[in-house]
Design an enzyme around this catalytic site. Structure first.
Site, PDB file in Angstrom:
ATOM      1  N   TYR A  24     -19.003 -26.921  -8.160  1.00 15.04           N
ATOM      2  CA  TYR A  24     -17.661 -26.882  -7.569  1.00 15.04           C
ATOM      3  C   TYR A  24     -17.046 -28.268  -7.692  1.00 15.04           C
ATOM      4  O   TYR A  24     -17.761 -29.273  -7.673  1.00 15.04           O
ATOM      5  CB  TYR A  24     -17.729 -26.438  -6.113  1.00 15.04           C
ATOM      6  CG  TYR A  24     -18.139 -24.986  -5.957  1.00 15.04           C
ATOM      7  CD1 TYR A  24     -17.211 -23.969  -6.129  1.00 15.04           C
ATOM      8  CD2 TYR A  24     -19.454 -24.632  -5.659  1.00 15.04           C
ATOM      9  CE1 TYR A  24     -17.577 -22.628  -6.006  1.00 15.04           C
ATOM     10  CE2 TYR A  24     -19.830 -23.299  -5.535  1.00 15.04           C
ATOM     11  CZ  TYR A  24     -18.883 -22.296  -5.715  1.00 15.04           C
ATOM     12  OH  TYR A  24     -19.245 -20.982  -5.583  1.00 15.04           O
TER      13      TYR A  24
ATOM     14  N   GLU B 126     -29.336 -19.738  -5.242  1.00 16.83           N
ATOM     15  CA  GLU B 126     -29.491 -21.147  -4.821  1.00 16.83           C
ATOM     16  C   GLU B 126     -30.755 -21.360  -3.991  1.00 16.83           C
ATOM     17  O   GLU B 126     -30.686 -21.872  -2.863  1.00 16.83           O
ATOM     18  CB  GLU B 126     -28.240 -21.601  -4.042  1.00 16.83           C
ATOM     19  CG  GLU B 126     -27.000 -21.624  -4.904  1.00 16.83           C
ATOM     20  CD  GLU B 126     -25.770 -22.247  -4.246  1.00 16.83           C
ATOM     21  OE1 GLU B 126     -25.771 -22.455  -3.017  1.00 16.83           O
ATOM     22  OE2 GLU B 126     -24.794 -22.524  -4.974  1.00 16.83           O
TER      23      GLU B 126
ATOM     24  N   GLU C 157     -21.436 -19.688 -10.782  1.00 16.42           N
ATOM     25  CA  GLU C 157     -20.461 -20.097  -9.755  1.00 16.42           C
ATOM     26  C   GLU C 157     -19.761 -21.355 -10.239  1.00 16.42           C
ATOM     27  O   GLU C 157     -20.426 -22.386 -10.458  1.00 16.42           O
ATOM     28  CB  GLU C 157     -21.142 -20.362  -8.409  1.00 16.42           C
ATOM     29  CG  GLU C 157     -21.592 -19.101  -7.707  1.00 16.42           C
ATOM     30  CD  GLU C 157     -22.082 -19.335  -6.285  1.00 16.42           C
ATOM     31  OE1 GLU C 157     -21.563 -20.234  -5.597  1.00 16.42           O
ATOM     32  OE2 GLU C 157     -23.009 -18.610  -5.878  1.00 16.42           O
TER      33      GLU C 157
ATOM     34  N   ASN D 200     -24.763 -17.074  -0.820  1.00 14.07           N
ATOM     35  CA  ASN D 200     -25.649 -17.339   0.309  1.00 14.07           C
ATOM     36  C   ASN D 200     -25.885 -16.079   1.138  1.00 14.07           C
ATOM     37  O   ASN D 200     -26.947 -15.896   1.729  1.00 14.07           O
ATOM     38  CB  ASN D 200     -25.046 -18.433   1.200  1.00 14.07           C
ATOM     39  CG  ASN D 200     -24.942 -19.773   0.475  1.00 14.07           C
ATOM     40  OD1 ASN D 200     -25.614 -20.009  -0.513  1.00 14.07           O
ATOM     41  ND2 ASN D 200     -24.082 -20.657   0.973  1.00 14.07           N
TER      42      ASN D 200
ATOM     43  N   GLU E 140     -18.306 -12.221  -2.984  1.00 12.49           N
ATOM     44  CA  GLU E 140     -19.383 -12.235  -1.991  1.00 12.49           C
ATOM     45  C   GLU E 140     -18.903 -11.567  -0.699  1.00 12.49           C
ATOM     46  O   GLU E 140     -17.716 -11.607  -0.376  1.00 12.49           O
ATOM     47  CB  GLU E 140     -19.762 -13.706  -1.727  1.00 12.49           C
ATOM     48  CG  GLU E 140     -20.780 -13.916  -0.635  1.00 12.49           C
ATOM     49  CD  GLU E 140     -21.357 -15.342  -0.632  1.00 12.49           C
ATOM     50  OE1 GLU E 140     -20.890 -16.182  -1.435  1.00 12.49           O
ATOM     51  OE2 GLU E 140     -22.265 -15.598   0.167  1.00 12.49           O
TER      52      GLU E 140
HETATM   53  O1  AHR Z   1     -19.163 -19.411  -3.254  1.00  9.72           O
HETATM   54  C1  AHR Z   1     -19.440 -19.919  -1.977  1.00  9.72           C
HETATM   55  C2  AHR Z   1     -20.901 -20.321  -1.828  1.00  9.72           C
HETATM   56  O2  AHR Z   1     -21.159 -21.432  -2.644  1.00  9.72           O
HETATM   57  C3  AHR Z   1     -21.925 -19.307  -2.267  1.00  9.72           C
HETATM   58  O3  AHR Z   1     -22.221 -18.400  -1.260  1.00  9.72           O
HETATM   59  C4  AHR Z   1     -23.111 -20.155  -2.579  1.00  9.72           C
HETATM   60  O4  AHR Z   1     -23.941 -19.590  -3.562  1.00  9.72           O
HETATM   61  C5  AHR Z   1     -22.539 -21.489  -2.981  1.00  9.72           C
HETATM   62  O5  AHR Z   1     -23.144 -22.530  -2.311  1.00  9.72           O
END
Ligand code: AHR
Length: 498
Positions: free
Chosen positions: A243, A172, A291, A71, A26
């Site tokens: 995550y 998202e 992700e 994002n 990103e």
């Molecule tokens: O990877 C970091 C951020 O995590 C990304 O920009 C977003 O898509 C997610 O919330």
């Protein structure tokens, strides 16, 4: 502790899509600027891309990469990143409160990815923008010539279209933090109409619609149902993001989160099947886990910083330093993706360089491999082919997030004349005495790599990379059985010739 496992040649799960080992990068922090791109660095090529970073990326054999966000994409104007570099505007990136110089845009990124043999997976902005910009972007990228946008690309030195197949319909879009976040019904409609426009331009495009930002969102999994009801027939994948962290310092519970991920995949699989049946649809929609990673080591500190800082350019952000515990976790998560390769066709490690990444690049300094680089590389190199079922019969544990979790985690992949076993002993202090029966295979042991013996909190750094695979010993084939002892907290890649 004894543990038995069984693999059978005919008990397959699915052909694994190579894109299970894709990545994400990103425009944020130092991922692009002073990550992959640092003009003036001793290792920079004539375009400003770092050769040392590219070499570590090349060794991962990444099939595809998602770009430019995240994002970031939800307030991005892709046109700012084309044409003469000196004329490109500097903009404020609303997602990460940073300054975006636009010195890298689609053409620079495409040439970097192309040089490394990586397919692009592009995200369009459905936050602050919409169908018009998305179709213009695709026309610039994919149309051969003779139109405003395609001829503009050619005038920028890219004579041939890039032929990008994978397109993400925003990012998202359920997240309140997202610029232009929308309710599910509204987003689903927009995704459907955007899909119509993009398919008119690139009929064989693979379109990825946004699922929930994670499985803890209040609207999950209703979001997926509503969105898919609007656009099911016109999309190919729905995205999942997740995550992980271990702030409570409970290693077994951390590993249990892999089971939780299995439940997440099951739930979305169920929603996909429900909507397909309800709509009497003919097409299949798969999961694009675009992700995933460990992200907690400095999450709080980062989040305090970036919410108040004064729009810096390429700031240090989300530069997690990964541990040996994370190596074991990531190995296990990749095993889960292999086991769920019937549903999950694309998965992207988030991210690739500096920002929550397997590769770190010090500004003006060295590029180095984090501890999580290795399980990702091993899976990408050797996890291609057909996923085989593995039955495990051995000791288990319960933890807060899951019950009956096997201490032994195994995934098996049949390749061309090979079977590769990815094996993890998750026990904190016990050796597992393995006997793994290989039905239908005459196997010989070709290679055994292991990562073990480190403190759980050990890390790699620019000066030394102690966490790395070494040759293993103590495993051998007896008849049709792989036997041997697996030390506590150990990660193994066992390659068999069959
Ligand atoms: O990877 C970091 C951020 O995590 C990304 O920009 C977003 O898509 C997610 O919330």
């Amino acid at each position: 502790m004894q543990v038995r496992a069984t693999v059978h040649r005919d008990f397959t799960i699915s052909k694994i899509d190579d894109r299970l080992y894709a990545a994400f990068i990103e425009h944020m922090g130092r991922a692009i600027y002073s990550g992959i791109y640092e003009p003036g660095h001793a290792q920079a090529d004539k375009h400003g891309f770092r050769r040392d970073v590219a070499s570590l990326v090349r060794d991962l054999k990444i099939p595809a990469i998602r770009y430019p966000g995240g994002n970031f994409v939800s307030a991005y104007r892709w046109e700012d990143g084309i044409g003469p570099k000196e004329e490109r505007p500097v903009r404020l990136d609303l997602a990460w409160r940073s300054r975006e110089t636009n010195q890298v845009g689609i053409n620079e990124f495409a040439s970097w990815a192309n040089e490394l043999g990586i397919d692009m997976m592009l995200a369009v902005n459905l936050g602050s923008r919409g169908i018009e910009e998305a179709r213009n972007f695709m026309e610039y990228v994919n149309h051969p010539s003779g139109t405003y946008w395609s001829d503009l690309r050619r005038s920028h030195g890219a004579e041939k279209p890039y032929g990008v197949k994978m397109w993400c319909l925003g990012n998202e879009m359920d997240g309140p933090w997202q610029i232009g976040a929308k309710p599910a019904r509204e987003y689903g409609r927009l995704a459907d109409e955007t899909a119509k426009a993009l398919r008119a331009l690139t009929p064989d495009a693979e379109l990825i619609v946004c699922g929930s930002s994670n499985d803890e969102m209040p609207t999950y999994p209703e979001w997926e149902r509503v969105v898919l009801e609007e656009c099911y027939e016109h999309v190919d994948h729905i995205s999942l993001h997740k995550y992980f962290g271990n702030s409570s310092r409970d290693t077994l519970n951390f590993f249990g989160k892999i089971e939780e991920t299995g439940r997440y995949i099951n739930a979305i699989g169920g929603v996909i099947d429900f909507v397909k049946a309800k709509k009497r649809a003919k097409n299949d929609v798969h999961i694009c886990f675009d992700e995933w990673n460990v992200w907690y080591h400095r999450r709080e500190e980062d989040s305090r910083n970036w919410r108040t800082w004064d729009w810096p350019e390429a700031p240090e952000l989300l530069e997690e330093t990964y541990t040996f515990e994370d190596t074991l976790f990531i190995g296990g998560l990749l095993n889960e993706f292999i086991r769920r390769s019937d549903r999950v066709k694309i998965a992207c490690i988030a991210q690739l360089v500096n920002v929550i990444a397997p590769i770190r690049a010090d500004k003006g300094g060295k590029a180095w491999r984090q501890s999580i680089y290795w399980p990702y590389q091993m899976a990408s190199l050797y996890g291609r082919g057909t996923a085989l079922r593995v039955a495990v019969d051995g000791p288990k544990y319960d933890c807060a997030v899951a019950s009956d979790v096997d201490y032994l985690d195994v995934a098996a992949v049949q390749g061309d004349g090979t079977v590769t076993l990815f094996i993890i002993n998750r026990h904190l202090d016990q050796v597992l005495d393995l006997s793994l029966s290989l039905h239908g295979f005459d196997a010989t042991l070709e290679e055994h790599k292991v990562i073990e013996g480190h403190d759980l909190m050990a890390t790699n750094g620019p000066e030394a990379e102690p966490i790395a695979p070494v040759n293993g010993s103590g495993l051998g084939i007896e008849g049709h059985v792989l036997r041997g002892k697996l030390g506590p907290l150990s990660y193994h890649v066992v390659r068999l010739r069959v």
